[in-house]
Design a protein around this motif. Sequence first.
Motif, PDB file in Angstrom:
ATOM      1  N   PRO A  30      16.378  19.008 -30.241  1.00 26.84           N
ATOM      2  CA  PRO A  30      17.669  18.378 -30.547  1.00 26.84           C
ATOM      3  C   PRO A  30      18.616  18.264 -29.342  1.00 26.84           C
ATOM      4  N   LEU A  31      18.319  18.959 -28.256  1.00 20.96           N
ATOM      5  CA  LEU A  31      19.173  18.827 -27.067  1.00 20.96           C
ATOM      6  C   LEU A  31      18.993  17.448 -26.429  1.00 20.96           C
ATOM      7  N   PHE A  32      17.846  16.822 -26.698  1.00 21.07           N
ATOM      8  CA  PHE A  32      17.506  15.550 -26.051  1.00 21.07           C
ATOM      9  C   PHE A  32      17.766  14.378 -26.986  1.00 21.07           C
ATOM     10  N   ALA A  33      18.006  13.202 -26.376  1.00 16.28           N
ATOM     11  CA  ALA A  33      18.186  11.988 -27.165  1.00 16.28           C
ATOM     12  C   ALA A  33      16.908  11.719 -27.958  1.00 16.28           C
ATOM     13  N   GLU A  34      17.071  11.003 -29.071  1.00 19.08           N
ATOM     14  CA  GLU A  34      15.906  10.752 -29.931  1.00 19.08           C
ATOM     15  C   GLU A  34      14.818   9.983 -29.180  1.00 19.08           C
ATOM     16  N   PRO A  61      13.677   6.972 -21.720  1.00 23.08           N
ATOM     17  CA  PRO A  61      14.464   6.951 -20.477  1.00 23.08           C
ATOM     18  C   PRO A  61      14.415   8.290 -19.734  1.00 23.08           C
ATOM     19  N   GLN A  62      14.328   9.375 -20.485  1.00 23.17           N
ATOM     20  CA  GLN A  62      14.307  10.701 -19.873  1.00 23.17           C
ATOM     21  C   GLN A  62      13.022  10.916 -19.068  1.00 23.17           C
ATOM     22  N   THR A  63      11.903  10.377 -19.572  1.00 23.94           N
ATOM     23  CA  THR A  63      10.642  10.555 -18.829  1.00 23.94           C
ATOM     24  C   THR A  63      10.752   9.882 -17.457  1.00 23.94           C
ATOM     25  N   ALA A  64      11.412   8.716 -17.416  1.00 24.71           N
ATOM     26  CA  ALA A  64      11.578   8.020 -16.129  1.00 24.71           C
ATOM     27  C   ALA A  64      12.483   8.827 -15.204  1.00 24.71           C
ATOM     28  N   LYS A  65      13.546   9.433 -15.774  1.00 26.80           N
ATOM     29  CA  LYS A  65      14.475  10.209 -14.932  1.00 26.80           C
ATOM     30  C   LYS A  65      13.796  11.448 -14.354  1.00 26.80           C
ATOM     31  N   LEU A  66      12.984  12.108 -15.168  1.00 33.46           N
ATOM     32  CA  LEU A  66      12.295  13.298 -14.661  1.00 33.46           C
ATOM     33  C   LEU A  66      11.316  12.901 -13.553  1.00 33.46           C
ATOM     34  N   GLN A  88      11.483  10.394 -11.575  1.00 35.45           N
ATOM     35  CA  GLN A  88      12.274  10.050 -10.389  1.00 35.45           C
ATOM     36  C   GLN A  88      12.748  11.322  -9.650  1.00 35.45           C
ATOM     37  N   THR A  89      13.191  12.293 -10.442  1.00 31.90           N
ATOM     38  CA  THR A  89      13.710  13.525  -9.841  1.00 31.90           C
ATOM     39  C   THR A  89      12.599  14.321  -9.164  1.00 31.90           C
ATOM     40  N   LEU A  90      11.430  14.362  -9.774  1.00 30.77           N
ATOM     41  CA  LEU A  90      10.311  15.075  -9.146  1.00 30.77           C
ATOM     42  C   LEU A  90       9.958  14.408  -7.818  1.00 30.77           C
ATOM     43  N   SER A 102      25.267  19.952 -14.627  1.00 29.85           N
ATOM     44  CA  SER A 102      25.234  19.059 -15.791  1.00 29.85           C
ATOM     45  C   SER A 102      24.289  19.624 -16.861  1.00 29.85           C
ATOM     46  N   HIS A 103      23.237  20.323 -16.431  1.00 34.40           N
ATOM     47  CA  HIS A 103      22.331  20.905 -17.423  1.00 34.40           C
ATOM     48  C   HIS A 103      22.989  21.993 -18.262  1.00 34.40           C
ATOM     49  N   ALA A 104      23.852  22.782 -17.631  1.00 34.40           N
ATOM     50  CA  ALA A 104      24.533  23.827 -18.404  1.00 34.40           C
ATOM     51  C   ALA A 104      25.343  23.172 -19.518  1.00 34.40           C
ATOM     52  N   LYS A 105      25.954  22.016 -19.203  1.00 34.87           N
ATOM     53  CA  LYS A 105      26.749  21.309 -20.219  1.00 34.87           C
ATOM     54  C   LYS A 105      25.853  20.719 -21.302  1.00 34.87           C
ATOM     55  N   LEU A 106      24.614  20.374 -20.915  1.00 32.24           N
ATOM     56  CA  LEU A 106      23.683  19.785 -21.889  1.00 32.24           C
ATOM     57  C   LEU A 106      23.081  20.842 -22.818  1.00 32.24           C
ATOM     58  N   GLY A 107      23.310  22.095 -22.499  1.00 31.31           N
ATOM     59  CA  GLY A 107      22.813  23.165 -23.366  1.00 31.31           C
ATOM     60  C   GLY A 107      21.587  23.878 -22.822  1.00 31.31           C
ATOM     61  N   ALA A 108      21.190  23.563 -21.570  1.00 29.92           N
ATOM     62  CA  ALA A 108      20.046  24.265 -20.976  1.00 29.92           C
ATOM     63  C   ALA A 108      20.456  25.689 -20.658  1.00 29.92           C
ATOM     64  N   GLU A 109      19.631  26.637 -21.073  1.00 32.71           N
ATOM     65  CA  GLU A 109      19.921  28.044 -20.818  1.00 32.71           C
ATOM     66  C   GLU A 109      18.938  28.585 -19.780  1.00 32.71           C
TER      67      GLU A 109
HETATM   68  C1  HEM Z   1      12.644  21.811 -13.368  1.00 28.75           C
HETATM   69  C2  HEM Z   1      13.857  21.795 -13.884  1.00 28.75           C
HETATM   70  C3  HEM Z   1      14.477  20.541 -14.449  1.00 28.75           C
HETATM   71  C4  HEM Z   1      14.578  19.284 -13.901  1.00 28.75           C
HETATM   72  C5  HEM Z   1      14.053  18.818 -12.541  1.00 28.75           C
HETATM   73  C6  HEM Z   1      15.293  18.464 -14.863  1.00 28.75           C
HETATM   74  C7  HEM Z   1      15.618  17.125 -14.667  1.00 28.75           C
HETATM   75  C8  HEM Z   1      16.419  16.394 -15.494  1.00 28.75           C
HETATM   76  C9  HEM Z   1      16.996  15.093 -15.173  1.00 28.75           C
HETATM   77  C10 HEM Z   1      16.771  14.338 -13.872  1.00 28.75           C
HETATM   78  C11 HEM Z   1      17.736  14.719 -16.223  1.00 28.75           C
HETATM   79  C12 HEM Z   1      18.562  13.422 -16.336  1.00 28.75           C
HETATM   80  C13 HEM Z   1      19.989  13.746 -15.915  1.00 28.75           C
HETATM   81  C14 HEM Z   1      20.935  12.564 -15.995  1.00 28.75           C
HETATM   82  O1  HEM Z   1      20.757  11.692 -16.843  1.00 28.75           O
HETATM   83  O2  HEM Z   1      21.925  12.583 -15.220  1.00 28.75           O
HETATM   84  C15 HEM Z   1      17.668  15.747 -17.223  1.00 28.75           C
HETATM   85  C16 HEM Z   1      18.291  15.710 -18.440  1.00 28.75           C
HETATM   86  C17 HEM Z   1      18.177  16.701 -19.391  1.00 28.75           C
HETATM   87  N1  HEM Z   1      17.541  17.899 -19.258  1.00 28.75           N
HETATM   88 FE1  HEM Z   1      16.564  18.542 -17.618  1.00 28.75          FE
HETATM   89  N2  HEM Z   1      15.588  19.211 -15.969  1.00 28.75           N
HETATM   90  C18 HEM Z   1      15.116  20.481 -15.753  1.00 28.75           C
HETATM   91  C19 HEM Z   1      15.213  21.553 -16.598  1.00 28.75           C
HETATM   92  C20 HEM Z   1      15.719  21.481 -17.875  1.00 28.75           C
HETATM   93  C21 HEM Z   1      15.771  22.588 -18.788  1.00 28.75           C
HETATM   94  C22 HEM Z   1      15.299  24.008 -18.501  1.00 28.75           C
HETATM   95  C23 HEM Z   1      16.315  22.127 -19.936  1.00 28.75           C
HETATM   96  C24 HEM Z   1      16.549  22.937 -21.188  1.00 28.75           C
HETATM   97  C25 HEM Z   1      16.005  22.664 -22.326  1.00 28.75           C
HETATM   98  C26 HEM Z   1      16.628  20.720 -19.745  1.00 28.75           C
HETATM   99  C27 HEM Z   1      17.226  19.885 -20.660  1.00 28.75           C
HETATM  100  C28 HEM Z   1      17.711  18.619 -20.405  1.00 28.75           C
HETATM  101  C29 HEM Z   1      18.476  17.822 -21.366  1.00 28.75           C
HETATM  102  C30 HEM Z   1      18.865  18.246 -22.759  1.00 28.75           C
HETATM  103  C31 HEM Z   1      18.770  16.611 -20.737  1.00 28.75           C
HETATM  104  C32 HEM Z   1      19.530  15.428 -21.339  1.00 28.75           C
HETATM  105  C33 HEM Z   1      18.526  14.561 -22.036  1.00 28.75           C
HETATM  106  C34 HEM Z   1      19.132  13.367 -22.745  1.00 28.75           C
HETATM  107  O3  HEM Z   1      20.146  12.815 -22.278  1.00 28.75           O
HETATM  108  O4  HEM Z   1      18.548  12.984 -23.737  1.00 28.75           O
HETATM  109  N3  HEM Z   1      16.239  20.362 -18.492  1.00 28.75           N
HETATM  110  N4  HEM Z   1      16.867  16.746 -16.751  1.00 28.75           N
END
Ligand code: HEM
Length: 145
Positions: free
Chosen positions: A41-45, A49-54, A56-58, A81-88
Amino acid sequence: MLDNREAQLVREAFQHISLQLVGISARFYARLFERAPAVRPLFAEDIGPQTAKLAQTLTYVVSALSSRDELRERLLLLGKSHAKLGAEPAHYALVGEVLTEVLAETLDSRWTPELDAAWGRLLTFVAETMIEGGAGDVVDLPKSA
Ligand code: HEM
């Protein structure tokens, strides 16, 4: 963070999978949600788009291995920004574990113990820096009287 040899191992590995990174990210999220449904539930349905962002970041992280300070700044911001998104903090170990599994499966025999060690060190740096970036945001609200 990584010595030259380790950085080279990680770069070479990512060269082999550069065209597969979006697919790898999609498999990563599918497995993450299977293993930890509570984070879904922390992520959009639509996770597309998130797969592309990850992916890109990698790519960015691997390309910036020699620019430690710049990489650190970017990761501190991402962690904030992750702390605000709920990542612990506890989530980072799980994310690292699942990402490593998917990468190792994809690279198969190219995933050597040396690469595993170098990748592990990089991931530790990424997670620790992101957690550090997020920590600044923690605010202790005064307890109501
Ligand atoms: C290796 C560590 C990680 C990387 C490289 C990473 C990378 C990213 C990137 C690039 C984004 C997009 C940010 C943006 O739109 O500005 C994102 C979003 C997000 N990440 Fe991560 N992340 C990591 C770890 C985590 C962890 C531990 C969590 C916790 C569950 C998490 C949860 C999220 C959530 C909830 C979003 C927002 C997704 C949405 O908008 O639907 N991430 N992450």
